[in-house]
Design an enzyme around this catalytic site. Structure first.
Site, PDB file in Angstrom:
ATOM      1  N   GLU A 114       0.826  -1.212   0.000  1.00  0.00           N
ATOM      2  CA  GLU A 114       0.000   0.000   0.000  1.00  0.00           C
ATOM      3  C   GLU A 114       0.861   1.262   0.000  1.00  0.00           C
ATOM      4  OE1 GLU A 114      -2.910  -0.357   3.157  1.00  0.00           O
ATOM      5  OE2 GLU A 114      -4.183  -1.590   1.888  1.00  0.00           O
ATOM      6  N   GLU A 158      -5.475  -8.448  -1.037  1.00  0.00           N
ATOM      7  CA  GLU A 158      -6.190  -8.261   0.240  1.00  0.00           C
ATOM      8  C   GLU A 158      -7.648  -7.987  -0.065  1.00  0.00           C
ATOM      9  OE1 GLU A 158      -4.727  -5.389   3.116  1.00  0.00           O
ATOM     10  OE2 GLU A 158      -2.653  -5.826   2.576  1.00  0.00           O
TER      11      GLU A 158
HETATM   12  P1  P53 Z   1      -7.219  -3.110   9.436  1.00  0.00           P
HETATM   13  C1  P53 Z   1      -6.758   1.065   6.284  1.00  0.00           C
HETATM   14  C2  P53 Z   1      -6.095   1.376   7.439  1.00  0.00           C
HETATM   15  C3  P53 Z   1      -4.934   0.694   7.756  1.00  0.00           C
HETATM   16  C4  P53 Z   1      -4.417  -0.257   6.903  1.00  0.00           C
HETATM   17  O1  P53 Z   1      -6.933  -3.039   7.873  1.00  0.00           O
HETATM   18  C5  P53 Z   1      -5.068  -0.553   5.744  1.00  0.00           C
HETATM   19  C6  P53 Z   1      -6.275   0.064   5.450  1.00  0.00           C
HETATM   20  C7  P53 Z   1      -7.108  -0.347   4.309  1.00  0.00           C
HETATM   21  O2  P53 Z   1      -6.784   0.159   3.116  1.00  0.00           O
HETATM   22  O3  P53 Z   1      -4.531  -1.380   4.875  1.00  0.00           O
HETATM   23  C8  P53 Z   1      -4.485  -2.779   4.814  1.00  0.00           C
HETATM   24  O4  P53 Z   1      -6.233  -4.067  10.003  1.00  0.00           O
HETATM   25  C9  P53 Z   1      -3.136  -3.269   5.214  1.00  0.00           C
HETATM   26  C10 P53 Z   1      -3.169  -4.348   6.245  1.00  0.00           C
HETATM   27  C11 P53 Z   1      -4.362  -4.164   7.151  1.00  0.00           C
HETATM   28  C12 P53 Z   1      -5.615  -4.289   6.316  1.00  0.00           C
HETATM   29  O5  P53 Z   1      -5.632  -3.282   5.344  1.00  0.00           O
HETATM   30  O6  P53 Z   1      -7.060  -1.733   9.931  1.00  0.00           O
HETATM   31  O7  P53 Z   1      -2.323  -3.639   4.133  1.00  0.00           O
HETATM   32  O8  P53 Z   1      -1.941  -4.328   6.921  1.00  0.00           O
HETATM   33  O9  P53 Z   1      -4.389  -5.022   8.233  1.00  0.00           O
HETATM   34  C13 P53 Z   1      -6.911  -4.195   7.106  1.00  0.00           C
HETATM   35  O10 P53 Z   1      -8.619  -3.625   9.577  1.00  0.00           O
END
Ligand code: P53
Length: 474
Positions: free
Chosen positions: A179, A372
């Site tokens: 990301e 993801e």
């Molecule tokens: P969580 C939002 C905020 C933080 C990470 O997120 C994020 C996103 C979504 O775009 O990115 C990804 O754990 C990331 C992972 C993460 C997953 O989204 O906040 O690549 O590391 O765990 C889900 O629910």
């Protein structure tokens, strides 16, 4: 005709959210380790509350994660039982270079990942490896200012050389930065960036973005030089922006938001800065320090495929709009009145997944890889130990269905699909354990209590069937 025969079904994790063992076998400290659970996590992740060491009175979930470090054999066996074709994971930079600027790597760290890859291969599981999933050694942040310093490009090249040499033949699919557009949203979590008083944040973010983009292109070159067989992907936090309405101001606002995200992949996929980005930098007086060598490296080393995370679409409203705002997300925006939200306020939009797949494929015409997707939800363990996560099955079924339409009806070239957190792990955004994505439940709570025992949820057998039928039986 559905998904290709060699479609890579699987699940995705990140080192800092599952490994734990943060100070074992010579591992150094990273930005992602010092992200506390609790109300201050967001400010720390945004780089406005400086926290570069553990502080008293906070709980740091990454220290122990779900202890994948000591459970990987058991966990990979469960993935194999579901029939995984691929397992996406990341490497902790600080296991391999504890400070980040050493010339020689830490053998214990390299050996750990080699064991993990061999364990995957034992079951015919193809590892899909993210070189940096948000992590940056603390030493590099303190000594060099992190990615704002071009020296980081050299340290990253050194890391990449060690990895591609050591794991030649073991790993075929690599992603350079998870990301990468997260730099603009949660710059400390995304890139270890802390701001000084009075600094022009946007200027620093684009400088950091440039350095990472150049490092990504170098890594692509190094990988292909060492082994022409490997495939390198970029990785975008995707989810197209919709205009809040057909009011031109809203449409334009959505276009601008999309450009902010596309910028990164435009460079990684096309090999040069898009016109809108050059103009923006010029207008705002931002100098990213582009050299002639940078230009050449970017141009000659574009990615082989485009990977991305998809949880939700986003919505943008222009000036003069009365749209309500979303909460609880790194991507702030207008609230889409047509969509239901998850327990954490993330809009649920399966059709938006098909739209996003088409947007990316139209723009880049390179193979896509969904790395993801999933639903973070609270699970209830019944008295008999069962977990009936029908809500998770529904979410995934709806998304896989439209993904199939994108392949069969829209003709999108799709390499694979990995759900986020096939085993429950620490949430990146909130630091909670209770925001669960897994097919496999982990007995661990938000404060770190629990036996760490693993158990199969209802979705475990469901996903097993999906993989066994190559996405036919949903
Ligand atoms: P969580 C939002 C905020 C933080 C990470 O997120 C994020 C996103 C979504 O775009 O990115 C990804 O754990 C990331 C992972 C993460 C997953 O989204 O906040 O690549 O590391 O765990 C889900 O629910």
């Amino acid at each position: 005709m559905g998904f290709r025969d060699d479609f890579l079904w699987g699940g995705a994790t990140a080192a800092n959210q599952c490994e734990g063992a943060y100070n074992v076998d010579g591992r150094g400290l990273a930005n992602v380790d010092v992200m506390p659970h609790g109300p201050e996590r967001f400010a720390v992740g945004a780089g406005v509350r400086k926290m570069l060491d553990f502080e008293d009175g906070y709980y740091y979930p990454a220290q122990s994660g779900i202890d994948f470090y000591h459970h990987y054999k058991e966990d990979i066996a469960l993935f194999a039982e579901m029939g995984f074709k691929t397992f996406r994971m990341s490497l902790a930079w600080t296991r391999i270079f504890p400070n980040g600027d050493e010339s020689e790597p830490n053998e214990a760290g390299l050996a750990f990942y080699e064991d993990v890859f061999r364990e995957c291969r034992k079951y015919g599981i193809e590892p899909l490896v993210t070189i940096t999933h948000f992590d940056c050694p603390i030493h590099l942040i303190k000594e060099y200012g992190g990615w704002r310093n071009r020296k980081l490009i050299d340290f990253y090249k050194n890391l990449a050389t060690v990895l591609f040499t050591r794991y030649k033949g073991l790993v075929k699919y690599w992603l350079t930065f998870n990301e990468i557009n997260m730099i603009l949203h949660l710059p400390f979590m995304g890139a270890g960036l802390v701001f000084e008083e009075g600094e022009d944040k946007e200027a620093v973010e684009y400088l950091v973005a440039h350095n990472e983009l150049v490092a990504s292109a170098w890594a692509t070159k190094i990988a292909h030089d060492i082994d022409p067989e490997v495939k390198i992907g970029c990785m975008l936090a995707a989810g197209s922006y919709y205009p809040y309405s057909c009011r031109p101001e809203d449409v334009r606002a959505a276009q601008l938001e999309n450009q902010d995200n596309y910028f990164f992949v435009d460079v990684q996929s096309r090999g040069y800065y898009p016109a809108y980005a050059l103009k923006k930098l010029e207008r705002e007086g931002i100098d990213v320090g582009m050299t002639e060598e940078d230009k050449q490296i970017l141009a000659e080393n574009t990615v082989d495929f485009i990977s991305f995370s998809y949880y939700s679409t986003r919505c943008a409203a222009g000036e003069g709009s009365d749209a309500a705002k979303t909460e609880g997300n790194a991507f702030a925006g207008a609230k889409n009145p047509y969509l239901k939200e998850s327990q954490w306020g993330w809009a649920i939009d399966p059709l938006g997944f098909r739209i996003t797949l088409n947007d990316l494929y139209d723009r880049y015409q390179k193979p896509l890889f969904v790395v993801e997707n999933g639903l973070g939800a609270r699970d209830v363990v019944e008295e008999d130990g069962s977990i009936n996560d029908d809500y998770r099955i529904d979410y995934l079924r709806q998304h896989i269905e439209v993904m199939r339409d994108a392949v069969t009806e829209d003709g999108i070239d799709l390499l694979g699909y990995t759900t986020w957190g096939p085993i429950d792990l620490v949430s990146a955004g909130t630091g909670e354990m209770s925001k669960r994505y897994g097919f496999i439940y982990v007995d661990r709570d938000d404060a770190g209590n629990g036996t760490l025992a693993r158990s199969r949820k209802k979705s475990f057998d469901w996903y097993k069937k999906v993989i066994a039928t190559n996405g036919e039986d949903l």
